[in-house]
Design a protein around this motif. Structure first.
Motif, PDB file in Angstrom:
ATOM      1  N   MET A   1    -116.899 -23.601 -25.759  1.00  0.00           N
ATOM      2  CA  MET A   1    -117.485 -24.602 -25.059  1.00  0.00           C
ATOM      3  C   MET A   1    -116.739 -25.920 -25.194  1.00  0.00           C
ATOM      4  N   SER A   2    -117.593 -26.876 -26.146  1.00  0.00           N
ATOM      5  CA  SER A   2    -117.076 -28.167 -26.664  1.00  0.00           C
ATOM      6  C   SER A   2    -116.946 -29.259 -25.517  1.00  0.00           C
ATOM      7  N   TYR A   3    -116.473 -30.356 -25.767  1.00  0.00           N
ATOM      8  CA  TYR A   3    -116.444 -31.333 -24.643  1.00  0.00           C
ATOM      9  C   TYR A   3    -115.288 -30.869 -23.743  1.00  0.00           C
ATOM     10  N   LEU A   4    -114.605 -30.001 -23.908  1.00  0.00           N
ATOM     11  CA  LEU A   4    -113.495 -29.754 -23.254  1.00  0.00           C
ATOM     12  C   LEU A   4    -113.904 -28.572 -21.994  1.00  0.00           C
ATOM     13  N   GLY A   5    -114.779 -29.145 -21.082  1.00  0.00           N
ATOM     14  CA  GLY A   5    -115.128 -27.947 -20.321  1.00  0.00           C
ATOM     15  C   GLY A   5    -116.504 -28.370 -19.563  1.00  0.00           C
ATOM     16  N   HIS A   6    -117.292 -27.741 -18.853  1.00  0.00           N
ATOM     17  CA  HIS A   6    -118.553 -28.105 -18.417  1.00  0.00           C
ATOM     18  C   HIS A   6    -119.737 -27.700 -18.815  1.00  0.00           C
ATOM     19  N   PRO A   7    -120.835 -28.443 -19.117  1.00  0.00           N
ATOM     20  CA  PRO A   7    -121.133 -29.722 -18.552  1.00  0.00           C
ATOM     21  C   PRO A   7    -120.325 -30.789 -19.372  1.00  0.00           C
ATOM     22  N   ARG A   8    -120.017 -32.031 -19.032  1.00  0.00           N
ATOM     23  CA  ARG A   8    -119.595 -32.930 -19.670  1.00  0.00           C
ATOM     24  C   ARG A   8    -119.622 -34.395 -19.234  1.00  0.00           C
ATOM     25  N   LEU A   9    -119.988 -35.447 -19.961  1.00  0.00           N
ATOM     26  CA  LEU A   9    -120.039 -36.514 -19.806  1.00  0.00           C
ATOM     27  C   LEU A   9    -118.971 -37.337 -20.091  1.00  0.00           C
ATOM     28  N   ASN A  10    -118.295 -38.291 -19.332  1.00  0.00           N
ATOM     29  CA  ASN A  10    -117.111 -38.931 -19.725  1.00  0.00           C
ATOM     30  C   ASN A  10    -117.545 -40.663 -19.771  1.00  0.00           C
ATOM     31  N   PHE A  11    -116.735 -41.166 -20.694  1.00  0.00           N
ATOM     32  CA  PHE A  11    -117.043 -42.693 -20.825  1.00  0.00           C
ATOM     33  C   PHE A  11    -115.734 -43.171 -21.134  1.00  0.00           C
ATOM     34  N   ALA A  12    -115.732 -44.757 -20.789  1.00  0.00           N
ATOM     35  CA  ALA A  12    -114.545 -45.500 -20.986  1.00  0.00           C
ATOM     36  C   ALA A  12    -114.921 -47.022 -21.310  1.00  0.00           C
ATOM     37  N   GLY A  13    -114.051 -47.620 -22.040  1.00  0.00           N
ATOM     38  CA  GLY A  13    -114.440 -49.258 -22.221  1.00  0.00           C
ATOM     39  C   GLY A  13    -113.782 -49.769 -23.214  1.00  0.00           C
ATOM     40  N   THR A  14    -114.605 -50.604 -23.821  1.00  0.00           N
ATOM     41  CA  THR A  14    -113.924 -51.459 -24.995  1.00  0.00           C
ATOM     42  C   THR A  14    -114.650 -51.273 -26.442  1.00  0.00           C
ATOM     43  N   PHE A  15    -113.791 -51.097 -27.599  1.00  0.00           N
ATOM     44  CA  PHE A  15    -114.578 -51.020 -28.693  1.00  0.00           C
ATOM     45  C   PHE A  15    -113.813 -52.235 -29.686  1.00  0.00           C
ATOM     46  N   GLN A  16    -114.301 -52.217 -30.754  1.00  0.00           N
ATOM     47  CA  GLN A  16    -113.742 -53.308 -31.923  1.00  0.00           C
ATOM     48  C   GLN A  16    -113.329 -52.387 -33.008  1.00  0.00           C
ATOM     49  N   SER A  17    -112.114 -52.600 -33.280  1.00  0.00           N
ATOM     50  CA  SER A  17    -111.848 -52.140 -34.529  1.00  0.00           C
ATOM     51  C   SER A  17    -111.544 -53.402 -35.693  1.00  0.00           C
ATOM     52  N   ASP A  18    -112.713 -53.826 -36.196  1.00  0.00           N
ATOM     53  CA  ASP A  18    -112.521 -54.947 -36.975  1.00  0.00           C
ATOM     54  C   ASP A  18    -112.198 -54.485 -38.482  1.00  0.00           C
ATOM     55  N   VAL A  19    -110.875 -53.922 -38.595  1.00  0.00           N
ATOM     56  CA  VAL A  19    -110.567 -53.421 -39.840  1.00  0.00           C
ATOM     57  C   VAL A  19    -110.166 -54.597 -40.867  1.00  0.00           C
ATOM     58  N   ALA A  20    -110.513 -54.476 -42.108  1.00  0.00           N
ATOM     59  CA  ALA A  20    -109.965 -55.578 -43.062  1.00  0.00           C
ATOM     60  C   ALA A  20    -108.552 -55.193 -43.448  1.00  0.00           C
TER      61      ALA A  20
END
Length: 913
Positions: free
Chosen positions: A1-20
């Motif tokens: 199964m895993s994420y690579l199949g059904h059922p599955r929820l998809n998301f997209a957007g913005t994240f912050q990579s506030d690396v020093a």
């Protein structure tokens, strides 16, 4: 199964990579070479602290929407009215700090881990539908996804792991989430996301600096499946220089095929739309490597990346499924004949490591760890498959089997074992190794790497001290992680003691906790245990103890730097005086500057006498401004380069020289320790004779005097006590007498140090000239300049009167006026800094010339005290050249239309790129 199949929820957007980013540059780990400008953001051509020096290392989900749901029956929904989760978003936990990006090592930044991440699924109202913990995982499959206008490449990568500690809403209103809950096993969900488009601001400085794009999926996780790879996956590899990056693929028994192109298709620009790769088809390869088309890959359109996380599907009939089960899969384009863009290995074999980032410490139980290699053939476990591990370039500190064989489940264990690397990197702990692995029949084609850091063994001393053990480590973190500086300064003893309960708790927190300190996870177990022991040692953990000649030499070297550090602030104030003004004040400051130079020379003579090697200038420490004084003294005092003012003299100069009357035999001591008439010297500084009783009293005074810790008098008293303790029949003074430097014209006496007696006399003079009580040696009722400690000379400037003894025998500021003329001071900027001036400007070039003279002067002085005393005049000549160049800066406007002028920066770059 895993994420690579059904059922599955998809998301997209913005994240912050506030690396020093300061700790990305290995040379910055050298505390002695670190400069304040390395905390500034890069301003090319100045590298400074790279693109985000004040980053927090935080990983933040800033605006991530649920874009679609893939249901068990195969349908994909995006309409928000179908399911409340489709109106929702993926967010950080709001009840604890954000997760952290963590590099393994400055020399391996390509496997950054995400630690301490906890996520929530929220509906449109903000109600929580699910909370879960992201199990620590490392960045994988990094490639260059886009071209930037400057010609640089823009990277992309992915993270795959499992979500644990699942907290479902009750009742759970989302049909998709209910399906996930019912399908998944062992309280875990599978999650995979791609990250790219992080704006580093090198080309420009936009508002979205540190922000990037995140796109991914959440699906069920079944018992026995890998955590960091799709269960039953097949790996499609890039063919030649084709446009697509590697892609995982999974074929279900039903004939449904899922191809994850989320981290495979190039972007048209940083964080922009994906390139148009045209229609793509799934194929199998014939024995001659030509493709046999099977079915189109559905769902690829301009919106499919955000909508479906870049996962395309194909449906295979029974015959096609049979072909796919035995032959390598491929992705082909729509050309005629079609080009193969991605393809499995001809034998269908693929190998990956379930976990591939390790930190080892060479003491049980942390001296070993197990890596599990998982091999598949056409998506099924590859049993009895020989795998190679390592190559001929491995570090001796890391051992492992060079070949392993998979079991029936396609898995093989690789046990890594660490021994002490022996501190091969002077300023960075341990060593880092990349251990390739792959199919034994293909030794030149590694399937991946195990990335391992082996820390140096660090024995915990019986009694750790701040100066010797703790401060060098904490100062490095204070330098490399400057965002914490305004909260508390890890290089400051008082700050650390004030926050020690929290520091101890966070250092002992699990590595996967977002509260773990240091956030970089690069503190070894040995160093951590030593620091914790020190923190637990009492209300005021020990600052300084000198138990061996080697420790004494180290402390004396810091005393050299301490004396050196006082000269630029005093000299800057002196040089800021306009010619013909503040004449008496200039005389007082000039006298102090000369005595500080003598003190530095005096400590060098003591250090040489006990077999040390004085270091002035690079590659050693060069004090920087604003900053603390070197050594374990006055931790809360910030020393600055400023023009002459009464406030600056009062707040900084007098604070440096603040006198302290030690307690001796339970009473405050205010008298004179030594009568100068009991000591006879020649002009070269040799002690010709000294009253034995007077020297015994001096030694006894040093051993009894109790100063407030971390004052300068206390520091020199600790040195004197150590000399008394360690001088075993004169054997401490093993240095070459020929290295002793004479300065016949010095203020006071530059003692040639050959034994304990001359060393104690020299140290007593340093204390007396710096913070000693006023003495009227010639009985004229006025404390002459050479009879006053530095503190009282500065106090005369502040009070505007000379210090005299009145008729009642009291010392009072009622002598001749010492007038301060504010108009007689150049309007110099505070804390001049060469690298604040525009690159390639005349002002920067002039400031660099002044810095160059300062650097050369220090190099010359270092040679003087290391066997070349005949070069003293050359060093003095460089000092005068520096003053000439400083005067030029003091007539140069600090900028167009500015009323202020430049000044000497006293900088000596420790790192050059």
């Amino acid at each position: 199964m895993s994420y690579l199949g059904h059922p599955r929820l998809n998301f997209a957007g913005t994240f912050q990579s506030d690396v020093a980013t300061v700790n990305n540059a290995a040379p910055y780990f050298d505390n002695n070479a670190f400069e304040p400008r390395y905390r500034w953001r890069m301003n090319l051509p100045d590298i400074n602290g790279l693109w985000n020096p004040v980053g927090t290392n935080a990983f933040r989900l800033t605006d991530v929407a649920i874009t679609s749901g893939c249901y068990p029956d195969g349908r994909t929904e995006t309409y928000r009215g179908v399911d409340p989760v489709l109106e929702g978003r993926l967010a950080d936990d709001d009840l604890r700090v954000h997760g952290r990006f963590v590099d393994l090592d400055p020399q391996n930044q390509l496997v950054s881990e995400l630690c301490g991440v906890r996520v929530r699924l929220l509906d449109a109202t903000g109600a929580q539908l699910l909370k879960a913990t992201f199990r620590t995982a490392a960045m994988d499959d990094m490639w260059m996804r886009a071209d930037l206008p400057s010609g640089r490449k823009d990277p992309a990568a992915c993270y795959q792991s499992v979500l644990t500690d699942l907290e479902w809403a009750d009742p759970l209103p989302s049909p998709l989430l209910r399906a996930l809950r019912e399908t998944t096993r062992d309280g875990r969900l599978s999650i995979k996301f791609n990250v790219d488009g992080v704006e580093d601001g090198v080309e420009q400085w936009p508002d979205n600096i540190t922000f990037g794009r995140i796109v991914g999926s959440i699906g069920p996780h079944l018992t026995g499946e890998p955590e960091h790879a799709a269960g039953g996956r097949r790996r499609l590899l890039r063919v030649g220089e084709g446009p697509l990056n590697h892609a995982p693929c999974r074929v279900e028994e039903s004939g449904m095929v899922f191809v994850d192109l989320g981290n495979s298709i190039p972007a048209t620009r940083r964080g922009g739309p994906l390139a148009d790769v045209g229609p793509l088809r799934l194929a199998v390869l014939r024995t001659d490597a030509t493709p046999e088309p099977l079915a189109p890959l559905d769902g690829i359109d301009p919106q499919f990346y955000e909508r479906s996380a870049g996962i395309a599907t194909a449906r295979l009939g029974p015959q096609q499924r049979a072909a796919a089960a035995q032959r390598p899969l491929a992705v082909i384009d729509a050309a005629d004949p079609p080009a193969v863009l991605l393809a499995e290995a001809p034998d269908g074999l693929a190998v990956h490591a379930e976990r591939f980032v390790f930190r080892l410490y060479p003491e049980p139980p942390e001296d070993s760890a197990s890596a599990v290699l998982v091999a598949t053939r056409f998506g099924r476990p590859a049993a009895q498959l020989p795998l190679f591990v390592g190559n001929d370039e491995q570090t001796p500190a890391l051992s492992f089997p060079r070949e392993v064989t998979t079991g029936a489940d396609g898995r093989a264990e690789v046990v890594l074992h660490a021994t002490d690397p022996g501190h091969p990197r002077p300023f960075i702990d341990g060593v880092v190794a990349r251990v390739p692995f792959g199919i034994a029949a293909r030794p030149d084609a590694p399937a991946g790497n195990l990335s391992v850091r082996v820390f140096d063994r660090h024995p915990v001393p019986e009694r750790p001290t701040w100066f010797r053990d703790v401060q060098p480590i904490f100062q490095q973190y204070a330098n490399l992680f400057p965002v914490m500086h305004d909260v508390f300064d890890l290089g400051n003893y008082n700050h650390v003691v004030r926050h020690r309960t929290y520091i101890r708790r966070t250092m002992l927190a699990p590595l996967d906790s977002p509260n773990h300190m240091p956030v970089t996870r690069d503190l070894s177990t040995g160093k951590r245990d030593m620091i914790v022991k020190w923190l637990e040692s009492g209300p005021q953990p020990p600052v300084l103890e000198i138990n061996t000649p080697e420790e004494l030499r180290t402390v004396l070297q810091h005393a050299v730097w301490l004396e050196q550090a006082t000269i630029p602030p005093y000299l800057t104030a002196l040089l800021s005086i306009r010619p013909g003004f503040n004449v008496r004040i200039a005389e007082l400051i000039r006298g102090v500057v000369l005595e500080e130079m003598q003190h530095m020379a005096q400590v060098c003579n003591i250090l040489n006498a006990i077999g040390g090697k004085p270091q002035i200038g690079r590659p050693g420490l060069v004090p920087t401004y604003p900053g603390r004084l070197p050594g374990p003294v006055l931790p809360d005092l910030v020393v600055r380069l400023r023009k002459l003012s009464l406030e600056h003299v009062r707040d900084v100069f007098m604070a440096i020289e603040q006198p302290e009357h030690p307690v001796v035999d339970g009473r405050e001591f205010r008298g004179r320790v030594l009568d100068p008439s009991t000591v006879r010297l020649d002009r070269a500084g040799n002690v010709l004779s000294a009253d034995d009783a007077a020297i015994r009293r001096l030694e006894e005074w040093f051993t009894k005097a109790e100063y407030t810790p971390q004052t300068i008098g206390w520091f020199y008293n600790q040195i004197a006590r150590a000399i008394c303790r360690l001088d075993d029949g004169g054997r401490l003074f093993s240095g070459d007498p020929a290295l002793q430097v004479s300065w016949p014209d010095a203020p006071g006496t530059l003692f040639r140090v050959t034994d304990k007696r001359s060393a104690l006399l020299a140290l007593h003079q340093i204390i007396e000239e710096g913070e000693g009580s006023p003495h009227d040696l010639d009985d004229d009722g006025i404390a002459d300049p050479d009879e006053l400690g530095h503190y009282y000379r500065f106090q005369e400037i502040v009070n505007g009167r000379q210090l005299i003894r009145n008729d009642r025998g009291e010392w009072v500021f009622e002598g001749p006026e010492i007038r301060f003329q504010a108009e007689g001071v150049f309007p110099m900027v505070d804390d001049p800094d060469t690298y604040r001036l525009p690159a390639n400007s005349a002002a920067r070039r002039d400031s660099q010339l002044c810095d160059e003279s300062y650097t050369n002067m220090m190099t010359g002085l270092s040679r003087v005290f290391n066997g070349h005393p005949d070069e003293l005049d050359d060093a003095v000549g460089l000092m005068y050249q520096l003053q000439v160049q400083a005067r030029k800066l003091l007539t140069t406007p600090s900028g167009p239309g500015e009323q202020t002028v430049l000044g000497p920066a006293f900088q000596s770059p420790g790192v050059e790129f």
